[in-house]
Design a protein around this motif. Structure first.
Motif, PDB file in Angstrom:
ATOM      1  N   PRO A  51       0.808  -1.221   0.000  1.00 17.32           N
ATOM      2  CA  PRO A  51       0.000   0.000   0.000  1.00 17.32           C
ATOM      3  C   PRO A  51       0.838   1.266   0.000  1.00 17.32           C
ATOM      4  O   PRO A  51       2.009   1.264   0.386  1.00 17.32           O
ATOM      5  CB  PRO A  51      -0.798  -0.122   1.300  1.00 17.32           C
ATOM      6  N   PHE A  52       0.224   2.348  -0.449  1.00 19.07           N
ATOM      7  CA  PHE A  52       0.876   3.655  -0.404  1.00 19.07           C
ATOM      8  C   PHE A  52       0.773   4.224   1.006  1.00 19.07           C
ATOM      9  O   PHE A  52      -0.274   4.142   1.640  1.00 19.07           O
ATOM     10  CB  PHE A  52       0.224   4.619  -1.394  1.00 19.07           C
ATOM     11  N   ALA A  53       1.874   4.800   1.481  1.00 17.66           N
ATOM     12  CA  ALA A  53       1.836   5.457   2.786  1.00 17.66           C
ATOM     13  C   ALA A  53       1.102   6.785   2.696  1.00 17.66           C
ATOM     14  O   ALA A  53       0.346   7.160   3.602  1.00 17.66           O
ATOM     15  CB  ALA A  53       3.261   5.675   3.299  1.00 17.66           C
ATOM     16  N   VAL A  54       1.308   7.502   1.582  1.00 21.87           N
ATOM     17  CA  VAL A  54       0.742   8.848   1.424  1.00 21.87           C
ATOM     18  C   VAL A  54       0.218   9.010   0.001  1.00 21.87           C
ATOM     19  O   VAL A  54       0.820   8.515  -0.957  1.00 21.87           O
ATOM     20  CB  VAL A  54       1.812   9.935   1.699  1.00 21.87           C
ATOM     21  N   ALA A  55      -0.906   9.716  -0.122  1.00 22.92           N
ATOM     22  CA  ALA A  55      -1.419  10.131  -1.426  1.00 22.92           C
ATOM     23  C   ALA A  55      -1.394  11.660  -1.456  1.00 22.92           C
ATOM     24  O   ALA A  55      -2.049  12.315  -0.636  1.00 22.92           O
ATOM     25  CB  ALA A  55      -2.835   9.618  -1.643  1.00 22.92           C
ATOM     26  N   LEU A  56      -0.612  12.227  -2.381  1.00 17.04           N
ATOM     27  CA  LEU A  56      -0.489  13.676  -2.558  1.00 17.04           C
ATOM     28  C   LEU A  56      -1.270  14.038  -3.814  1.00 17.04           C
ATOM     29  O   LEU A  56      -0.916  13.613  -4.921  1.00 17.04           O
ATOM     30  CB  LEU A  56       0.987  14.062  -2.712  1.00 17.04           C
ATOM     31  N   ASP A  79      -5.885   3.520   5.571  1.00 18.80           N
ATOM     32  CA  ASP A  79      -4.663   3.840   6.311  1.00 18.80           C
ATOM     33  C   ASP A  79      -3.759   4.811   5.558  1.00 18.80           C
ATOM     34  O   ASP A  79      -2.876   5.436   6.159  1.00 18.80           O
ATOM     35  CB  ASP A  79      -3.876   2.557   6.620  1.00 18.80           C
ATOM     36  N   THR A  80      -3.942   4.933   4.255  1.00 17.37           N
ATOM     37  CA  THR A  80      -3.109   5.850   3.470  1.00 17.37           C
ATOM     38  C   THR A  80      -3.392   7.291   3.892  1.00 17.37           C
ATOM     39  O   THR A  80      -4.539   7.733   3.910  1.00 17.37           O
ATOM     40  CB  THR A  80      -3.391   5.687   1.964  1.00 17.37           C
ATOM     41  N   VAL A  81      -2.334   8.020   4.226  1.00 17.00           N
ATOM     42  CA  VAL A  81      -2.472   9.406   4.681  1.00 17.00           C
ATOM     43  C   VAL A  81      -2.627  10.309   3.455  1.00 17.00           C
ATOM     44  O   VAL A  81      -1.907  10.155   2.461  1.00 17.00           O
ATOM     45  CB  VAL A  81      -1.245   9.836   5.516  1.00 17.00           C
ATOM     46  N   ARG A  82      -3.550  11.256   3.513  1.00 19.97           N
ATOM     47  CA  ARG A  82      -3.907  12.066   2.350  1.00 19.97           C
ATOM     48  C   ARG A  82      -3.456  13.521   2.514  1.00 19.97           C
ATOM     49  O   ARG A  82      -3.698  14.139   3.568  1.00 19.97           O
ATOM     50  CB  ARG A  82      -5.430  11.981   2.137  1.00 19.97           C
ATOM     51  N   VAL A  83      -2.812  14.048   1.452  1.00 21.14           N
ATOM     52  CA  VAL A  83      -2.293  15.421   1.447  1.00 21.14           C
ATOM     53  C   VAL A  83      -2.814  16.109   0.187  1.00 21.14           C
ATOM     54  O   VAL A  83      -2.802  15.524  -0.901  1.00 21.14           O
ATOM     55  CB  VAL A  83      -0.748  15.434   1.466  1.00 21.14           C
ATOM     56  N   MET A  84      -3.249  17.375   0.331  1.00 29.94           N
ATOM     57  CA  MET A  84      -3.852  18.112  -0.775  1.00 29.94           C
ATOM     58  C   MET A  84      -2.947  19.237  -1.259  1.00 29.94           C
ATOM     59  O   MET A  84      -2.323  19.942  -0.461  1.00 29.94           O
ATOM     60  CB  MET A  84      -5.190  18.699  -0.323  1.00 29.94           C
ATOM     61  N   ASN A  99     -13.206  18.011   5.406  1.00 25.35           N
ATOM     62  CA  ASN A  99     -14.394  17.275   5.828  1.00 25.35           C
ATOM     63  C   ASN A  99     -14.655  16.028   4.989  1.00 25.35           C
ATOM     64  O   ASN A  99     -15.079  14.993   5.513  1.00 25.35           O
ATOM     65  CB  ASN A  99     -15.624  18.187   5.778  1.00 25.35           C
ATOM     66  N   GLN A 100     -14.413  16.098   3.678  1.00 27.57           N
ATOM     67  CA  GLN A 100     -14.733  14.975   2.800  1.00 27.57           C
ATOM     68  C   GLN A 100     -13.530  14.082   2.528  1.00 27.57           C
ATOM     69  O   GLN A 100     -13.657  12.865   2.471  1.00 27.57           O
ATOM     70  CB  GLN A 100     -15.305  15.492   1.476  1.00 27.57           C
ATOM     71  N   GLY A 101     -12.363  14.701   2.355  1.00 29.25           N
ATOM     72  CA  GLY A 101     -11.179  13.901   2.045  1.00 29.25           C
ATOM     73  C   GLY A 101     -10.385  13.489   3.259  1.00 29.25           C
ATOM     74  O   GLY A 101      -9.461  12.690   3.165  1.00 29.25           O
ATOM     75  N   ASN A 102     -10.737  14.055   4.448  1.00 28.80           N
ATOM     76  CA  ASN A 102     -10.007  13.759   5.681  1.00 28.80           C
ATOM     77  C   ASN A 102      -8.502  13.896   5.478  1.00 28.80           C
ATOM     78  O   ASN A 102      -7.730  12.972   5.740  1.00 28.80           O
ATOM     79  CB  ASN A 102     -10.337  12.361   6.178  1.00 28.80           C
ATOM     80  N   ILE A 103      -8.077  15.083   5.003  1.00 30.16           N
ATOM     81  CA  ILE A 103      -6.673  15.256   4.654  1.00 30.16           C
ATOM     82  C   ILE A 103      -5.829  15.528   5.897  1.00 30.16           C
ATOM     83  O   ILE A 103      -6.314  16.028   6.909  1.00 30.16           O
ATOM     84  CB  ILE A 103      -6.471  16.388   3.627  1.00 30.16           C
ATOM     85  N   PHE A 104      -4.539  15.198   5.775  1.00 33.18           N
ATOM     86  CA  PHE A 104      -3.578  15.386   6.864  1.00 33.18           C
ATOM     87  C   PHE A 104      -2.922  16.767   6.781  1.00 33.18           C
ATOM     88  O   PHE A 104      -2.721  17.429   7.789  1.00 33.18           O
ATOM     89  CB  PHE A 104      -2.522  14.288   6.780  1.00 33.18           C
ATOM     90  N   ARG A 105      -2.573  17.182   5.572  1.00 28.91           N
ATOM     91  CA  ARG A 105      -1.979  18.511   5.350  1.00 28.91           C
ATOM     92  C   ARG A 105      -2.589  19.131   4.088  1.00 28.91           C
ATOM     93  O   ARG A 105      -3.080  18.420   3.199  1.00 28.91           O
ATOM     94  CB  ARG A 105      -0.456  18.406   5.172  1.00 28.91           C
ATOM     95  N   PHE A 106      -2.487  20.469   4.008  1.00 27.61           N
ATOM     96  CA  PHE A 106      -3.063  21.215   2.896  1.00 27.61           C
ATOM     97  C   PHE A 106      -2.023  22.238   2.444  1.00 27.61           C
ATOM     98  O   PHE A 106      -1.623  23.095   3.228  1.00 27.61           O
ATOM     99  CB  PHE A 106      -4.333  21.923   3.379  1.00 27.61           C
ATOM    100  N   TYR A 107      -1.543  22.130   1.173  1.00 26.06           N
ATOM    101  CA  TYR A 107      -0.505  23.031   0.659  1.00 26.06           C
ATOM    102  C   TYR A 107      -1.037  23.793  -0.553  1.00 26.06           C
ATOM    103  O   TYR A 107      -1.739  23.241  -1.399  1.00 26.06           O
ATOM    104  CB  TYR A 107       0.741  22.244   0.252  1.00 26.06           C
ATOM    105  N   GLY A 118       9.092  18.102   3.944  1.00 21.94           N
ATOM    106  CA  GLY A 118       8.870  17.963   5.382  1.00 21.94           C
ATOM    107  C   GLY A 118       7.450  17.500   5.704  1.00 21.94           C
ATOM    108  O   GLY A 118       7.235  16.689   6.610  1.00 21.94           O
ATOM    109  N   GLY A 119       6.472  18.029   4.945  1.00 25.88           N
ATOM    110  CA  GLY A 119       5.093  17.610   5.156  1.00 25.88           C
ATOM    111  C   GLY A 119       4.877  16.143   4.822  1.00 25.88           C
ATOM    112  O   GLY A 119       4.157  15.429   5.526  1.00 25.88           O
ATOM    113  N   LEU A 120       5.533  15.668   3.741  1.00 27.92           N
ATOM    114  CA  LEU A 120       5.406  14.256   3.363  1.00 27.92           C
ATOM    115  C   LEU A 120       6.093  13.350   4.380  1.00 27.92           C
ATOM    116  O   LEU A 120       5.614  12.248   4.666  1.00 27.92           O
ATOM    117  CB  LEU A 120       6.001  14.037   1.967  1.00 27.92           C
ATOM    118  N   GLU A 121       7.206  13.801   4.929  1.00 30.09           N
ATOM    119  CA  GLU A 121       7.875  13.008   5.972  1.00 30.09           C
ATOM    120  C   GLU A 121       6.984  12.892   7.209  1.00 30.09           C
ATOM    121  O   GLU A 121       6.892  11.823   7.827  1.00 30.09           O
ATOM    122  CB  GLU A 121       9.225  13.639   6.324  1.00 30.09           C
ATOM    123  N   ALA A 122       6.297  14.010   7.568  1.00 30.17           N
ATOM    124  CA  ALA A 122       5.363  13.970   8.697  1.00 30.17           C
ATOM    125  C   ALA A 122       4.192  13.040   8.397  1.00 30.17           C
ATOM    126  O   ALA A 122       3.719  12.298   9.275  1.00 30.17           O
ATOM    127  CB  ALA A 122       4.857  15.377   9.004  1.00 30.17           C
TER     128      ALA A 122
END
Length: 385
Positions: A51-56, A79-84, A99-107, A118-122
């Motif tokens: 699985p992917f750890a993160v989806a950017l 479990d995949t962490v989502r970043v926008m 609210n809909q994507g339950n994202i971890f970070r927003f850039y 740094g955000g992807l490492e977090a």
């Protein structure tokens, strides 16, 4: 340590190539040009257990936008962490993404590469924390269930073999139907023997021998799912499992226990499926699965979800045709944990210790070794090769 897998999603091919160059020294980068391609990549990664750890993901894409893409990814790989990423930093976009994507970070674009790195490492660290906690919980839960089932199997060897068979069929159907892993159904099937703990072994033997039971004795067997539910309900995170077990005998047409339970599609899907598999296994009477067993279910088809029954028949009949069982006979001393016994294990006086189609656990092997010091067994026994 292997680099974490990152899925980068954007409709701009040049931007994807640039991010791959900038980030591939730190992460294992996979790119997807658009939401549909991203979902295919996530499904393939899940099937391959990589699985992917993160989806950017970029926000503005034609067709499926970033919010919908991350929402779908959450359903496929929670479990995949989502970043926008977005070039439109308005407040409403951020609210919808959270609210809909339950994202971890927003850039927002443009962004410094070091800041994004740094955000992807977090995000990767968050993924490691989530999966580590999940693995710990699963191992703790699996160990607790195994102890519970081993104890229950000592009370009733036949129903323990039934549980093993049901669990194997659930795993097979999950693969054949291409369903998400139905861990709650698998655990419910495994815990089928638990309710029997409340029934005296002498009464179980009486029922199996075909002797007439009193009305009170019959009610004990009928209410067996309720006893199982009450035991399982005390285990954290197994509320849905206890409901599946409780409704294992509830018919699609409203027949069976509990008499005031739900009917039709109001019965949880996993309980409907378990009802079919349990009755199918009982129709084989411990023997191999045959088309005659399905004929038994056909005679009372109103009790089963017709769509599920058709799917189960198609899958299991095909597998039976493709995978004939190969067996060999071995002495009792040669049995090992993980093997499936294809014949009953009995004492010389005929007393049943373990029923056919039981996958042996370490606790069962230890029990057999202890019993061999005192009693004589009928040998050899047949095992699946």
């Amino acid at each position: 340590m292997m680099a974490e897998r990152i899925l980068v999603i954007d409709d701009d091919h040049n931007l994807l190539s640039g991010l791959r160059r900038q980030l591939s020294d730190t992460f294992d980068i996979t790119t997807a040009q658009g939401g549909a391609e991203a979902l295919e990549a996530v499904q393939a990664a899940t099937a391959a257990q990589t699985p992917f750890a993160v989806a950017l993901c970029d926000m503005r894409m034609p067709g499926m936008d970033g919010i919908e893409t991350l929402k779908r990814i959450k359903e496929l790989a929670p479990d995949t962490v989502r970043v926008m990423l977005t070039g439109n930093a308005d407040q409403q976009t951020a609210i919808e993404a959270i609210n809909q994507g339950n994202i971890f970070r927003f850039y927002t674009k443009p962004y410094p590469v070091d800041q994004l790195r740094g955000g992807l490492e977090a995000a990767c660290e968050q993924y490691r924390l989530v999966t580590a906690e999940k693995e710990l919980l699963e191992k703790t839960l699996t160990g607790s269930i195994k102890v519970l089932v081993d104890i229950a199997s000592m009370n009733d060897a036949v129903v323990a073999g039934l549980a093993t068979r049901l669990r194997d069929w659930v795993r097979l159907l999950t693969t054949e139907f291409k369903m998400p892993h139905r861990w709650q159904l698998e655990i419910a099937a495994t815990l089928i023997p638990v309710g029997q703990v409340a029934i005296p072994p002498e009464l179980i033997a009486k029922k199996r021998s075909g002797e007439a039971l009193t009305e009170l004795e019959l009610s004990l067997f009928e209410r067996n799912p309720e006893a199982a539910r009450n035991l399982i309900a005390h285990i954290p995170r197994l509320a849905k499992v206890s409901e599946i077990v409780y409704l294992q005998d509830r018919g699609f047409d409203g027949s069976g226990f509990p008499p005031d339970g739900p009917t039709g599609n109001d019965i949880p899907l996993d309980a409907r499926l378990l009802k079919i598999l349990k009755d199918l296994a009982e129709a084989t009477d411990g023997g191999p699965l045959t088309r005659e067993a399905f004929a038994v279910l056909d005679r009372r088809r109103s009790q089963y979800d017709p769509v599920l029954l058709s799917k189960v028949r198609t899958c299991l009949e095909r597998v039976v045709d493709m995978m004939p069982t190969t067996a060999m006979e071995v002495p009792l001393a040669s049995l090992r944990a993980g093997q499936v016994v294809l014949s009953d294990i009995r004492l010389a006086n005929g007393h049943l210790i373990l029923s056919a189609n039981t996958q042996l656990s370490g606790a069962q092997i230890e029990r057999l070794q202890n019993l061999r010091r005192i009693f004589t067994f009928l040998e050899p026994v047949r095992v699946r090769v």
